[in-house]
Design an enzyme around this catalytic site. Structure first.
Site, PDB file in Angstrom:
ATOM      1  CG  ASP A 157      -3.404   4.339   3.907  1.00  0.00           C
ATOM      2  OD1 ASP A 157      -4.588   3.959   4.336  1.00  0.00           O
ATOM      3  OD2 ASP A 157      -3.159   3.578   2.607  1.00  0.00           O
ATOM      4  CD1 TRP A 217      -2.378  -2.074   1.508  1.00  0.00           C
ATOM      5  CD2 TRP A 217      -3.171  -1.162  -0.284  1.00  0.00           C
ATOM      6  NE1 TRP A 217      -3.462  -2.650   1.155  1.00  0.00           N
ATOM      7  CE2 TRP A 217      -3.590  -2.007  -0.087  1.00  0.00           C
ATOM      8  CE3 TRP A 217      -3.202  -0.260  -1.076  1.00  0.00           C
ATOM      9  CZ2 TRP A 217      -5.047  -2.297  -1.005  1.00  0.00           C
ATOM     10  CZ3 TRP A 217      -4.256  -0.357  -2.047  1.00  0.00           C
ATOM     11  CH2 TRP A 217      -5.105  -1.775  -2.033  1.00  0.00           C
ATOM     12  CE  LYS A 268      -9.352  -2.609   3.169  1.00  0.00           C
ATOM     13  NZ  LYS A 268      -8.342  -1.474   2.821  1.00  0.00           N
TER      14      LYS A 268
HETATM   15  C1  PLP Z   1      -7.672  -1.054   1.478  1.00  0.00           C
HETATM   16  C2  PLP Z   1      -6.548  -0.409   1.517  1.00  0.00           C
HETATM   17  C3  PLP Z   1      -6.497   0.891   0.490  1.00  0.00           C
HETATM   18  C4  PLP Z   1      -7.226   0.810  -0.579  1.00  0.00           C
HETATM   19  O1  PLP Z   1      -8.566   1.283  -0.417  1.00  0.00           O
HETATM   20  P1  PLP Z   1      -9.346   1.544  -1.628  1.00  0.00           P
HETATM   21  O2  PLP Z   1     -10.777   1.911  -0.702  1.00  0.00           O
HETATM   22  O3  PLP Z   1      -9.509   0.342  -2.414  1.00  0.00           O
HETATM   23  O4  PLP Z   1      -9.108   2.867  -2.014  1.00  0.00           O
HETATM   24  C5  PLP Z   1      -5.287   1.366   0.629  1.00  0.00           C
HETATM   25  N1  PLP Z   1      -4.581   1.610   1.668  1.00  0.00           N
HETATM   26  C6  PLP Z   1      -4.710   0.704   2.782  1.00  0.00           C
HETATM   27  C7  PLP Z   1      -3.727   0.531   3.840  1.00  0.00           C
HETATM   28  C8  PLP Z   1      -5.706  -0.387   2.656  1.00  0.00           C
HETATM   29  O5  PLP Z   1      -5.858  -1.118   3.611  1.00  0.00           O
END
Ligand code: PLP
Length: 368
Positions: A175, A101, A199
């Site tokens: 993030d 990510w 999540k």
């Molecule tokens: C799931 C996830 C993403 C991607 O999220 P989207 O909703 O598909 O844009 C980005 N960073 C992390 C850490 C994630 O767990």
């Protein structure tokens, strides 16, 4: 009806209580005669839902008054572009790569600004966390970006870096998509926290951006208005129509988190204690099993996403089909890593992890 335990990495399981409440309110939200999906975002009903959700999130995460909470769309992947458009001013930024990510974030940012990869664990196949003191930070970075929990590789920062102590004046951007609301956040170390909801917070479609006020107002002129943090903030996240139903669902989850308080622990403290207990149970079993293995360094193992492998990978399909029969869903690992992955977010009860460990023991005994 008892439902199976769902280990999906995302969109992921939600607390059953929340799903029941949403179902009960589906056709008529609190006597309004409307489903939340059918309400104007500018009507008093939805405004009250929106305000309550923000107030509850602020309480849970102790968000200081000088931070704005933005309820946006596009997910964390869109934020990979929206963030540099808003903060970088076309200059230099630092990115720390600890898994897929953060790697994706750094790659996208290059379209909008200079990107210095200050540290990377790629040589360790994303199983370690580069020691904070080794980061090669720029003198003039607009921000330092990290992914504080790598959902695919299962690497988590258990303590956020103190950039000031590392000699950087830049704000830290995290993030935190896959562990937001699983533990308190030390805001003295954070300028921006963002994450998709799907999540740990609610359905997909909602992206939370929590941004310190002094970082607003520097967007590139090409920034789409709907993604300009200042414009979104000035309009209380209603410059465009927000993802109203996802916002409502997130609000129900925030109330559920508050209800988890017990003994002397607040809701978020109780959630964190439970997350530690669940993760310990699974890692301890994997490490002593002789049948399964987790390759992540013990000092940075994620409490939320636990990738693991069978020593005999020819048994993978049998493991997964047996798990499904036992009511344990979505354990297949991410295609880039292989093996298995158990995502055990806030909504996963301890009983779910106990059931998984029980199944893993049974499977190992039969095939060992
Ligand atoms: C799931 C996830 C993403 C991607 O999220 P989207 O909703 O598909 O844009 C980005 N960073 C992390 C850490 C994630 O767990």
């Amino acid at each position: 009806m008892t439902r199976p335990f769902n280990f999906s990495a995302g969109p992921a399981a939600l607390p059953e209580e929340v799903l029941h409440q949403a179902a009960a309110e589906m056709l008529d939200w609190q006597g309004s005669g409307m489903s939340v999906m059918e309400m104007s975002h500018r009507g008093k009903e939805f405004i009250s839902i929106a305000h309550q959700a923000e107030a509850d999130l602020r309480e849970i995460l102790a968000i200081p008054a000088n931070y704005k909470v933005l309820f946006m769309q596009g997910g964390a992947i869109a934020e990979n572009a929206i963030l540099p458009m808003n903060l970088a001013r076309g200059g230099q930024t630092d990115y720390v790569v600890t898994g897929s990510w953060s790697q994706k974030s750094a790659k996208e940012a290059k379209k909008y600004c200079g990107v210095n990869v200050a540290a990377s664990n790629e040589a360790d196949r994303h199983t370690t966390l580069p020691a904070y003191g080794t980061w090669q930070l720029s003198d003039d970075a607009a921000y330092v970006h990290v992914c504080s929990n790598e959902t695919i590789h299962g690497v988590e920062m258990h303590e956020l870096p103190d950039l000031e102590a590392l000699g950087s004046k830049a704000p830290l951007v995290i993030d935190c998509s896959s562990h937001i609301a699983s533990r308190p956040i030390d805001w003295s170390r954070v300028g921006v926290a963002y994450g998709g909801a799907q999540k740990n917070i609610g359905p997909s479609g909602l992206t939370l951006v929590i941004v310190r006020e002094d970082l607003l107002g520097h967007a590139l002129s090409i920034t789409p208005s709907a993604f300009d943090y200042q414009i979104v903030a000035n309009n209380d996240s209603m410059y465009n129509t927000p993802p109203t139903y996802a916002w409502y669902m997130a609000g129900l989850v925030f109330q559920w988190i508050k209800r988890q308080q017990e003994g002397g622990l607040s809701g978020i403290e109780a959630i964190e204690a439970r997350a530690i207990a669940k993760a310990d149970l699974l890692y301890d079993y994997i490490d002593t099993s002789g049948f399964y293995v987790n390759k992540v360094n013990v000092n940075c193992r994620s409490r939320m996403n636990i990738p693991f492998f069978l020593n005999n990978e020819s048994l993978n399909d049998a493991f997964l089909s047996g798990a499904k029969e036992a009511g344990l869903l979505q354990l297949k690992g991410h295609k880039s890593v292989g093996g298995m992955r158990a995502s055990i977010y806030n909504a996963m009860p301890l009983a779910g992890v106990q059931a998984l460990v029980g199944y893993m023991k049974h499977f190992a005994a039969r095939h060992g």
